[in-house]
Write a protein that holds these residues in place. Sequence first.
Motif, PDB file in Angstrom:
ATOM      1  N   HIS A 133       1.889  -3.293  -6.955  1.00 11.42           N
ATOM      2  CA  HIS A 133       2.109  -4.884  -7.028  1.00 11.42           C
ATOM      3  C   HIS A 133       3.293  -5.385  -7.248  1.00 11.42           C
ATOM      4  O   HIS A 133       4.078  -5.311  -8.262  1.00 11.42           O
ATOM      5  CB  HIS A 133       1.343  -5.093  -8.100  1.00 11.42           C
ATOM      6  CG  HIS A 133      -0.148  -4.914  -7.930  1.00 11.42           C
ATOM      7  ND1 HIS A 133      -1.197  -5.678  -7.215  1.00 11.42           N
ATOM      8  CD2 HIS A 133      -1.044  -3.803  -8.403  1.00 11.42           C
ATOM      9  CE1 HIS A 133      -2.338  -4.990  -7.321  1.00 11.42           C
ATOM     10  NE2 HIS A 133      -2.041  -4.041  -7.844  1.00 11.42           N
ATOM     11  N   ARG A 187       0.932  -1.135  -0.135  1.00 11.70           N
ATOM     12  CA  ARG A 187       0.007   0.116   0.074  1.00 11.70           C
ATOM     13  C   ARG A 187       1.018   1.278   0.114  1.00 11.70           C
ATOM     14  O   ARG A 187       1.752   1.436   0.819  1.00 11.70           O
ATOM     15  CB  ARG A 187      -0.851   0.130   1.274  1.00 11.70           C
ATOM     16  CG  ARG A 187      -2.021   0.848   1.354  1.00 11.70           C
ATOM     17  CD  ARG A 187      -3.267   0.173   2.113  1.00 11.70           C
ATOM     18  NE  ARG A 187      -4.411   0.208   1.422  1.00 11.70           N
ATOM     19  CZ  ARG A 187      -5.345   0.736   1.721  1.00 11.70           C
ATOM     20  NH1 ARG A 187      -5.630   1.174   2.988  1.00 11.70           N
ATOM     21  NH2 ARG A 187      -6.348   0.717   1.070  1.00 11.70           N
ATOM     22  N   ARG A 222       1.201   5.244   0.395  1.00 14.47           N
ATOM     23  CA  ARG A 222       0.346   6.219   0.960  1.00 14.47           C
ATOM     24  C   ARG A 222       0.990   7.563   0.364  1.00 14.47           C
ATOM     25  O   ARG A 222       2.025   7.725   0.107  1.00 14.47           O
ATOM     26  CB  ARG A 222       0.480   6.536   2.610  1.00 14.47           C
ATOM     27  CG  ARG A 222       0.365   5.273   3.214  1.00 14.47           C
ATOM     28  CD  ARG A 222      -0.016   5.546   4.603  1.00 14.47           C
ATOM     29  NE  ARG A 222       1.179   6.492   5.119  1.00 14.47           N
ATOM     30  CZ  ARG A 222       1.214   6.927   6.492  1.00 14.47           C
ATOM     31  NH1 ARG A 222       0.014   6.766   7.279  1.00 14.47           N
ATOM     32  NH2 ARG A 222       2.211   7.635   7.017  1.00 14.47           N
ATOM     33  N   ARG A 223      -0.025   8.201  -0.165  1.00 13.89           N
ATOM     34  CA  ARG A 223       0.431   9.588  -0.693  1.00 13.89           C
ATOM     35  C   ARG A 223      -0.326  10.753  -0.263  1.00 13.89           C
ATOM     36  O   ARG A 223      -1.460  10.697  -0.109  1.00 13.89           O
ATOM     37  CB  ARG A 223       0.076   9.601  -2.274  1.00 13.89           C
ATOM     38  CG  ARG A 223       0.798  10.690  -3.050  1.00 13.89           C
ATOM     39  CD  ARG A 223       0.778  10.317  -4.454  1.00 13.89           C
ATOM     40  NE  ARG A 223       1.693   9.446  -4.951  1.00 13.89           N
ATOM     41  CZ  ARG A 223       1.124   8.502  -5.590  1.00 13.89           C
ATOM     42  NH1 ARG A 223      -0.053   8.007  -5.999  1.00 13.89           N
ATOM     43  NH2 ARG A 223       1.993   7.342  -6.169  1.00 13.89           N
ATOM     44  N   ASP A 268      -3.990   9.570   0.713  1.00  9.80           N
ATOM     45  CA  ASP A 268      -4.301   8.904  -0.609  1.00  9.80           C
ATOM     46  C   ASP A 268      -3.838   7.573  -0.651  1.00  9.80           C
ATOM     47  O   ASP A 268      -2.425   7.459  -0.253  1.00  9.80           O
ATOM     48  CB  ASP A 268      -4.208   9.389  -1.859  1.00  9.80           C
ATOM     49  CG  ASP A 268      -5.358  10.492  -2.426  1.00  9.80           C
ATOM     50  OD1 ASP A 268      -6.284  10.766  -1.562  1.00  9.80           O
ATOM     51  OD2 ASP A 268      -5.003  11.264  -3.429  1.00  9.80           O
ATOM     52  N   TYR A 269      -4.346   6.334  -1.152  1.00 11.26           N
ATOM     53  CA  TYR A 269      -3.618   5.320  -1.025  1.00 11.26           C
ATOM     54  C   TYR A 269      -3.857   4.437  -2.392  1.00 11.26           C
ATOM     55  O   TYR A 269      -4.780   4.821  -3.185  1.00 11.26           O
ATOM     56  CB  TYR A 269      -4.298   4.058   0.014  1.00 11.26           C
ATOM     57  CG  TYR A 269      -4.140   4.504   1.377  1.00 11.26           C
ATOM     58  CD1 TYR A 269      -3.085   4.150   1.994  1.00 11.26           C
ATOM     59  CD2 TYR A 269      -5.394   5.253   2.076  1.00 11.26           C
ATOM     60  CE1 TYR A 269      -2.741   4.554   3.469  1.00 11.26           C
ATOM     61  CE2 TYR A 269      -5.028   5.558   3.417  1.00 11.26           C
ATOM     62  CZ  TYR A 269      -3.902   5.055   4.030  1.00 11.26           C
ATOM     63  OH  TYR A 269      -3.594   5.391   5.491  1.00 11.26           O
ATOM     64  N   SER A 270      -2.798   4.000  -2.827  1.00 11.11           N
ATOM     65  CA  SER A 270      -2.720   3.024  -4.077  1.00 11.11           C
ATOM     66  C   SER A 270      -1.913   1.797  -3.934  1.00 11.11           C
ATOM     67  O   SER A 270      -1.014   1.910  -2.895  1.00 11.11           O
ATOM     68  CB  SER A 270      -2.056   3.944  -5.036  1.00 11.11           C
ATOM     69  OG  SER A 270      -0.913   4.421  -5.007  1.00 11.11           O
ATOM     70  N   ASP A 271      -1.900   1.049  -4.739  1.00  9.42           N
ATOM     71  CA  ASP A 271      -1.226  -0.191  -4.606  1.00  9.42           C
ATOM     72  C   ASP A 271      -0.263  -0.293  -5.339  1.00  9.42           C
ATOM     73  O   ASP A 271      -0.294  -0.069  -6.594  1.00  9.42           O
ATOM     74  CB  ASP A 271      -2.405  -1.410  -4.653  1.00  9.42           C
ATOM     75  CG  ASP A 271      -3.212  -1.735  -3.689  1.00  9.42           C
ATOM     76  OD1 ASP A 271      -2.992  -1.312  -2.527  1.00  9.42           O
ATOM     77  OD2 ASP A 271      -4.162  -2.156  -3.725  1.00  9.42           O
TER      78      ASP A 271
END
Lengths: 309, 584
Positions: B299, B284, B286-287, B294-297
């Motif tokens: 991979h 995860r 964190r921005r 904001d969270y983005s993944d």
Amino acid sequence: MLGYILRRLVSVAFTFIAVSLIIFLMMHAVPGGPFDANDMPVSEAVRAKLMAQLGLDQPLYVQYLKYMWGVLHFDFGVPYQSPGESVLQLLSRAWVPSLVLGGLGVLIGAPLGILLGMAAALNRNSWIDYLASAVATIGLTIPVFVTSMLLILVFAVWLKWLPASGWPNPERWILPIIAYAAIPVATYARYTRSAMLDTMSRPFVTVLRAKGLSERRIVFQHVLRNSAIPLVTVFLPMFIGTATGSIFVEAMFRVPGLGAYFVSSIETRDYPLEMALMLMITFMYCIAYLLSDIVYALINPRIRVGGAE
Amino acid sequence: MALVEIADLKVSFRQYGGTIDAVRGISFSVNEGESLGIVGESGSGKSVSCSALLRLLPATAEVSATKLELDGIDVRKARKEDLARLRGRSAAMIFQDPMTAFDPVFTIGHQIAETIQSHRNVSRRDALKEAEDLLLRVEIKNASDVLNYFPHQLSGGMLQRAMIAMALSCRPKVLIADEPTTALDVTIQAQILQLIKKVQAEFGMALIMITHDLGVIAETVDRVLVMYRGEVMEQGPVQQIFDAPQHAYTKELLASLHASFEPSRGSDNKTPALELKGLAKAYRIRRRRGLFTDYSDFHAVREVNIALPKNRIVAIVGESGSGKTTTGMMAMRLTDVSRGQILVDGQDISALSPEALKPWRKKMQVVFQDSYSALDPMMTLTQTIAEPLHIHGIGSAREQEETALDWLERVGLDRTYANRYPHELSGGQRQRVAIARALVLEPDVLVADEPTSALDVTVKAQIIGLLKKLQAEMGLSILFISHDLSTVKSLTDSVVVMYRGRVVEEAPTERIFSDPQHPYTRALLDAVPATNPKNKRERTFLTAEQIAAQTPRLTTLQAGIAPHSDPQLVAIAPDHRVEAYVTN
């Protein structure tokens, strides 16, 4: 960056509330109160009246909320030990000598320490390196009241160069400033020396030499800049620690500063002053660490300029 | 006239309790435009000799020589002005780890311009312009942007290019490259070596290539100096060294290039010792945006399926960032799993609690790359090896110690080492201890994460030999993680190639080498340095886009599965799967 500062300010507010609560509770948890019989031989009725006047008969949470409401309006109450003025007036009066002497101590001591540390790192295992180690050890281990006493003994009693104590005229400031400077000099000498040695052992310094840069340029442009990164974070907290006065230095040199009030406010159960002093210290440390972190980010590109490509 | 002349060079270091002789009387010379390779293992004195040439050794070094000349200047007597000329203009150096070779607080442009300005009287503006041209010449396409980048914003390969640009900035007569590719991925290594050869020709420089890797030597130089323990063992033209080595050490070095392969025996039990089913890891990210987050993944690993049959060795190969280590650590339950199953002997352990996992830990063990930080510096070798027995309560203290001592011998160390501490051992010996500690519980599965990457070639061959021997004796199943296909050639039965978090090809080792299907596998194979100078060649390198474009395309009929917009792993032969686009 702005978002970061905002988030940090929010956390400062929470810290502030938490610390104020803890201090308030601890203050009242100690048995006894400001008008205990053996300190103040007054009748039961007078005592009750005094308590009611100061609001001390109300439940604790009411007292706390009332005090904090006042704090929000810059009203820190009236000190019990000096009812003729407000806490704010007392602080602004007593803080001046502490700020001048302690502040000058750090402002003079820190650069001296940095220079000493640099000289030590650049001449490793030479007499200057050993001198720096000695100064650092002495400065950090000998208690400040002993240093103060020695200073008075040597410069005021034996050599008679300087007055031993007092406040208003500047020649009386010199000895306490030296006493205050001992810790910054020692701390900075140690930090600077180890930060520079650490930087100088890093591979990029060999690369700088291999590409033909002069030793001067390597030290002043590259090594110093890299070593400064850990050093700036120490400065502000140290400044605050010293510029709020030391009870020992101020007592030794008879300076009418803030230091003594830290003890007397607790001793005499002077609740408003005690709270005000603690809140002031907490607030200043919070801001100091915040500013340190901002400066740290500004001089360190790995933080200022984000992630890899 | 010779550019570099060294005669009877001796270097020793003063240390607590005596001196260490690092270089014991070596002599060599380098002519203009010539390429000399110096090969030897760590501690052989190869780097120290070249540092002495630029007076870069620490004050604790004592240097003596009958001749030590660079570009007609006696290095020993060089004054300040001479040194400034020697360093940068007569000779420039490239170092091993580009990540630590730049000052982190200044931009790349600043650091190159500063070099130019310290040697020539040019304005800042002109120096930066020159720096940009140099970056273009080392094939950095966005040179004007890179000028303003800080070192941490660039990858290792890009930094090494920038380092080469910086070395070229004062038109040196000789370029000294000290293990310039050891810290880089294999594909990047091949690119950097090719670049060094190219700029050497363009700038008409001499080259001294210092390395422990004979493959690098075969690719780059005309003449070779073999060093061992501070002495020159032999020297001669590169072809002669490879074809007719005289010295035993040279022969051993060459032998490590040509290890033979014997398949492991396998087992009749078809349940895999370890099977990863749809195993995936997403981190995860964190921005921060103002007060909100904001969270983005990200991979790291995307649903991989890997089976490790009983009594076999399987390699996971890929570059840094391919997800190979994350996969190995998830298989060991040392990193949390985002999705998927880990079957050990048919049983899923992916969701077990730490207590329920403990008996399984006995069955699966791990060996790491950096043996130094993997061993507790405060524990003796016996304590280290016996600790797993202690944790699982196997045997009395006496028996545990006995077993540990037996294992010391089993991994090729003497019993007298029992009370030594890790810092008293060499890298290879420490790795032997790490292997003993992993195997003392007699596990079924061993995950070995780049166990030989930090080792010298000859030692690497020994450790590979040891793993093979123990595998055969114990019937172990080994998952061997490596960034280098040539390492796994002599060891593993099959290879799984990972690229950007996905498995892109999977086949028996022999087939991967003879019939690679995926462009990335081919790129990895192509990057392996030649094992003989006769076979050195120009290479073309694929960008990520080209790799994507060259991914095989199969029809549904060929693949036997439904069409899909993303590439799918398709079986194209028994045991051979490759990622391909499946279309109608």
